[in-house]
Write a protein that holds these residues in place. Sequence first.
Motif, PDB file in Angstrom:
ATOM      1  N   PRO A 169       0.824  -1.212   0.000  1.00 48.67           N
ATOM      2  CA  PRO A 169       0.000   0.000   0.000  1.00 48.67           C
ATOM      3  C   PRO A 169       0.857   1.261   0.000  1.00 48.67           C
ATOM      4  CG  PRO A 169       0.047  -0.977   2.187  1.00 48.67           C
ATOM      5  CD  PRO A 169       0.811  -1.904   1.296  1.00 48.67           C
ATOM      6  N   VAL A 170       0.527   2.190  -0.897  1.00 54.00           N
ATOM      7  CA  VAL A 170       1.239   3.465  -0.975  1.00 54.00           C
ATOM      8  C   VAL A 170       0.223   4.591  -1.079  1.00 54.00           C
ATOM      9  CG1 VAL A 170       3.277   2.455  -2.088  1.00 54.00           C
ATOM     10  CG2 VAL A 170       1.423   3.352  -3.503  1.00 54.00           C
ATOM     11  N   GLY A 171       0.623   5.752  -0.605  1.00 53.79           N
ATOM     12  CA  GLY A 171      -0.230   6.930  -0.686  1.00 53.79           C
ATOM     13  C   GLY A 171       0.589   8.174  -0.452  1.00 53.79           C
ATOM     14  N   ALA A 172      -0.037   9.318  -0.580  1.00 53.78           N
ATOM     15  CA  ALA A 172       0.643  10.576  -0.303  1.00 53.78           C
ATOM     16  C   ALA A 172       1.109  10.589   1.153  1.00 53.78           C
ATOM     17  CB  ALA A 172      -0.299  11.746  -0.576  1.00 53.78           C
ATOM     18  N   PRO A 173       2.293  11.124   1.429  1.00 57.03           N
ATOM     19  CA  PRO A 173       2.793  11.122   2.808  1.00 57.03           C
ATOM     20  C   PRO A 173       1.819  11.701   3.827  1.00 57.03           C
ATOM     21  CG  PRO A 173       4.540  11.756   1.303  1.00 57.03           C
ATOM     22  CD  PRO A 173       3.286  11.674   0.482  1.00 57.03           C
ATOM     23  N   ALA A 174       1.141  12.792   3.477  1.00 59.32           N
ATOM     24  CA  ALA A 174       0.190  13.398   4.418  1.00 59.32           C
ATOM     25  C   ALA A 174      -0.959  12.453   4.719  1.00 59.32           C
ATOM     26  CB  ALA A 174      -0.329  14.716   3.859  1.00 59.32           C
ATOM     27  N   LEU A 175      -1.419  11.733   3.703  1.00 56.58           N
ATOM     28  CA  LEU A 175      -2.516  10.784   3.905  1.00 56.58           C
ATOM     29  C   LEU A 175      -2.059   9.598   4.736  1.00 56.58           C
ATOM     30  CD1 LEU A 175      -5.373   9.695   3.283  1.00 56.58           C
ATOM     31  CD2 LEU A 175      -4.413   8.675   1.197  1.00 56.58           C
ATOM     32  N   MET A 176      -0.910   9.024   4.388  1.00 58.00           N
ATOM     33  CA  MET A 176      -0.442   7.823   5.082  1.00 58.00           C
ATOM     34  C   MET A 176      -0.078   8.107   6.535  1.00 58.00           C
ATOM     35  SD  MET A 176      -0.930   5.590   2.792  1.00 58.00           S
ATOM     36  CE  MET A 176      -0.132   4.082   3.368  1.00 58.00           C
ATOM     37  N   SER A 177       0.335   9.322   6.833  1.00 56.03           N
ATOM     38  CA  SER A 177       0.669   9.653   8.223  1.00 56.03           C
ATOM     39  C   SER A 177      -0.560   9.615   9.116  1.00 56.03           C
ATOM     40  CB  SER A 177       1.326  11.036   8.295  1.00 56.03           C
ATOM     41  OG  SER A 177       0.407  12.058   7.924  1.00 56.03           O
ATOM     42  N   GLY A 178      -1.741   9.742   8.512  1.00 55.99           N
ATOM     43  CA  GLY A 178      -2.984   9.663   9.281  1.00 55.99           C
ATOM     44  C   GLY A 178      -3.602   8.284   9.278  1.00 55.99           C
ATOM     45  N   LEU A 179      -2.887   7.276   8.763  1.00 58.10           N
ATOM     46  CA  LEU A 179      -3.370   5.892   8.733  1.00 58.10           C
ATOM     47  C   LEU A 179      -2.380   5.022   9.501  1.00 58.10           C
ATOM     48  CD1 LEU A 179      -4.302   5.732   4.922  1.00 58.10           C
ATOM     49  CD2 LEU A 179      -5.812   6.285   6.847  1.00 58.10           C
ATOM     50  N   PRO A 180      -2.496   4.989  10.840  1.00 56.39           N
ATOM     51  CA  PRO A 180      -1.485   4.325  11.662  1.00 56.39           C
ATOM     52  C   PRO A 180      -1.551   2.807  11.647  1.00 56.39           C
ATOM     53  CG  PRO A 180      -3.248   5.168  13.050  1.00 56.39           C
ATOM     54  CD  PRO A 180      -3.539   5.649  11.653  1.00 56.39           C
ATOM     55  N   THR A 181      -2.663   2.236  11.187  1.00 54.53           N
ATOM     56  CA  THR A 181      -2.820   0.776  11.226  1.00 54.53           C
ATOM     57  C   THR A 181      -3.325   0.278   9.868  1.00 54.53           C
ATOM     58  OG1 THR A 181      -5.126   0.851  11.940  1.00 54.53           O
ATOM     59  CG2 THR A 181      -3.426   0.888  13.668  1.00 54.53           C
ATOM     60  N   ALA A 245       8.920   2.888  -6.832  1.00 53.32           N
ATOM     61  CA  ALA A 245      10.205   3.090  -6.155  1.00 53.32           C
ATOM     62  C   ALA A 245      10.728   4.518  -6.299  1.00 53.32           C
ATOM     63  CB  ALA A 245      11.229   2.079  -6.666  1.00 53.32           C
ATOM     64  N   PRO A 246      10.729   5.116  -7.505  1.00 52.21           N
ATOM     65  CA  PRO A 246      11.241   6.492  -7.599  1.00 52.21           C
ATOM     66  C   PRO A 246      10.433   7.492  -6.777  1.00 52.21           C
ATOM     67  CG  PRO A 246      11.069   5.487  -9.776  1.00 52.21           C
ATOM     68  CD  PRO A 246      10.341   4.592  -8.824  1.00 52.21           C
ATOM     69  N   ASP A 247       9.119   7.306  -6.726  1.00 54.03           N
ATOM     70  CA  ASP A 247       8.275   8.244  -5.988  1.00 54.03           C
ATOM     71  C   ASP A 247       8.417   8.060  -4.482  1.00 54.03           C
ATOM     72  OD1 ASP A 247       6.988   9.552  -8.243  1.00 54.03           O
ATOM     73  OD2 ASP A 247       6.043   7.629  -8.619  1.00 54.03           O
ATOM     74  N   VAL A 248       8.599   6.831  -4.029  1.00 54.00           N
ATOM     75  CA  VAL A 248       8.835   6.602  -2.595  1.00 54.00           C
ATOM     76  C   VAL A 248      10.186   7.184  -2.201  1.00 54.00           C
ATOM     77  CG1 VAL A 248       9.187   4.847  -0.820  1.00 54.00           C
ATOM     78  CG2 VAL A 248       7.344   4.565  -2.498  1.00 54.00           C
ATOM     79  N   THR A 249      11.201   6.941  -3.026  1.00 55.30           N
ATOM     80  CA  THR A 249      12.545   7.458  -2.740  1.00 55.30           C
ATOM     81  C   THR A 249      12.554   8.981  -2.716  1.00 55.30           C
ATOM     82  OG1 THR A 249      13.539   5.516  -3.792  1.00 55.30           O
ATOM     83  CG2 THR A 249      14.948   7.448  -3.512  1.00 55.30           C
ATOM     84  N   ALA A 250      11.782   9.594  -3.616  1.00 51.73           N
ATOM     85  CA  ALA A 250      11.738  11.056  -3.697  1.00 51.73           C
ATOM     86  C   ALA A 250      10.817  11.690  -2.662  1.00 51.73           C
ATOM     87  CB  ALA A 250      11.297  11.484  -5.094  1.00 51.73           C
ATOM     88  N   GLY A 251      10.065  10.864  -1.918  1.00 52.72           N
ATOM     89  CA  GLY A 251       9.160  11.393  -0.909  1.00 52.72           C
ATOM     90  C   GLY A 251       7.806  11.799  -1.435  1.00 52.72           C
ATOM     91  N   ARG A 252       7.518  11.511  -2.707  1.00 55.97           N
ATOM     92  CA  ARG A 252       6.191  11.830  -3.253  1.00 55.97           C
ATOM     93  C   ARG A 252       5.148  10.821  -2.769  1.00 55.97           C
ATOM     94  NH1 ARG A 252       5.612  11.436  -8.884  1.00 55.97           N
ATOM     95  NH2 ARG A 252       4.155  13.209  -8.953  1.00 55.97           N
ATOM     96  N   LEU A 253       5.583   9.612  -2.436  1.00 54.01           N
ATOM     97  CA  LEU A 253       4.723   8.570  -1.896  1.00 54.01           C
ATOM     98  C   LEU A 253       5.342   8.013  -0.622  1.00 54.01           C
ATOM     99  CD1 LEU A 253       3.718   6.499  -5.072  1.00 54.01           C
ATOM    100  CD2 LEU A 253       2.196   7.924  -3.690  1.00 54.01           C
ATOM    101  N   ALA A 254       4.486   7.510   0.245  1.00 52.42           N
ATOM    102  CA  ALA A 254       4.951   6.851   1.470  1.00 52.42           C
ATOM    103  C   ALA A 254       4.439   5.414   1.482  1.00 52.42           C
ATOM    104  CB  ALA A 254       4.456   7.601   2.703  1.00 52.42           C
ATOM    105  N   ALA A 255       5.255   4.512   2.005  1.00 46.88           N
ATOM    106  CA  ALA A 255       4.887   3.094   2.095  1.00 46.88           C
ATOM    107  C   ALA A 255       5.262   2.571   3.471  1.00 46.88           C
ATOM    108  CB  ALA A 255       5.595   2.299   0.998  1.00 46.88           C
ATOM    109  N   PRO A 256       4.593   3.043   4.523  1.00 46.07           N
ATOM    110  CA  PRO A 256       4.988   2.697   5.893  1.00 46.07           C
ATOM    111  C   PRO A 256       4.787   1.233   6.252  1.00 46.07           C
ATOM    112  CG  PRO A 256       2.902   3.883   5.890  1.00 46.07           C
ATOM    113  CD  PRO A 256       3.434   3.964   4.503  1.00 46.07           C
ATOM    114  N   PHE A 257       3.961   0.499   5.496  1.00 53.59           N
ATOM    115  CA  PHE A 257       3.702  -0.898   5.828  1.00 53.59           C
ATOM    116  C   PHE A 257       4.480  -1.874   4.944  1.00 53.59           C
ATOM    117  CE2 PHE A 257       0.063   1.486   7.374  1.00 53.59           C
ATOM    118  CZ  PHE A 257      -0.015   1.044   8.684  1.00 53.59           C
TER     119      PHE A 257
END
Length: 310
Positions: A169-181, A245-257
């Motif tokens: 699962p990937v999403g915008a960093p602001a969105l994913m920061s509000g999805l802790p589980t 991968a490029p977007d996660v590395t660049a910080g455009r996407l977050a993949a905390p899980f």
Amino acid sequence: MRSAAPPPLNALRTFEAFARHGSMTRAAAELCVTHGAVSRQIAALQASLGVVLVAGPRHALVLTEAGVQLAERLTPAFGAIADAVQATRHGAAREIEISCLGTFALKWLIPRLPDFLAAHPEVRVRLSESYSPVDYRRDRFDGAIRIIEPDEVYPRAQATRFLSQHQGPVGAPALMSGLPTLAAVAAAPRLRSATFRRAWPTWAALAGLDLPPAKVEREFAHNHSMVEAAVSGMGVAIAPWAFVAPDVTAGRLAAPFGFVERPSWFAFLRPEGRQDPAVDAFRDWLVAQGEVSPPPPSGAAETPASAPNF
């Protein structure tokens, strides 16, 4: 005893184009002739060979068994002729056409391609975007990159695995920061691609999760549109690591899980039995790039034992 004269080369070429496209209209467009000219050439070829090659109503002609067998031999033969002409026209230069998944080309292949071109300046690479199954009984490109499932078979193709397949699962960093589980991820708007609608349940099964019905789903025609929608904050996407991968590395996407590995892989498919040093070099380069491609982050995904059954 005199042997029978071979059929006209133009009739063979016309039939091969029809067999590859499965359409007289598309064959006529490729050859820059009329629909009627294609029909006449095929009729002349059948008369010359004394064999029925196509059957059915005029608007829905299909190949007979004899037609299939002839087409399977003609397509690689005309491909070899095209290669020979191109090599003569351009001297030592060789252009290869590679059919590739569009998002994979944008996010993984093209950023690495300058490395191949620098190592092989005599080879020109032309990329064609396609998501269709590869069938070298009709397709005339030099190679193709596809995601291969364990039970898939590609006719007349030699497959070389070069990159494993991971999804998460990937999403915008602001969105994913509000999805802790993972429960919060499952409740968020779900983004999916029409090219692989089962991405969410496939990921959930591999992660050992019981996925509830979606509250909101948004579908996009292709993965690159889905990825950009995720970047914009429209929801969470289950995407292949190679696509994001490029977007996660660049910080455009977050993949905390993190990502889970799928029992499928990226493979290079080339026509079986066709020798070509330029294609060999491209295949070997893909394998080498796959070996040094950074693996996906493990993230902080909940284990099946601790994950909720939503």
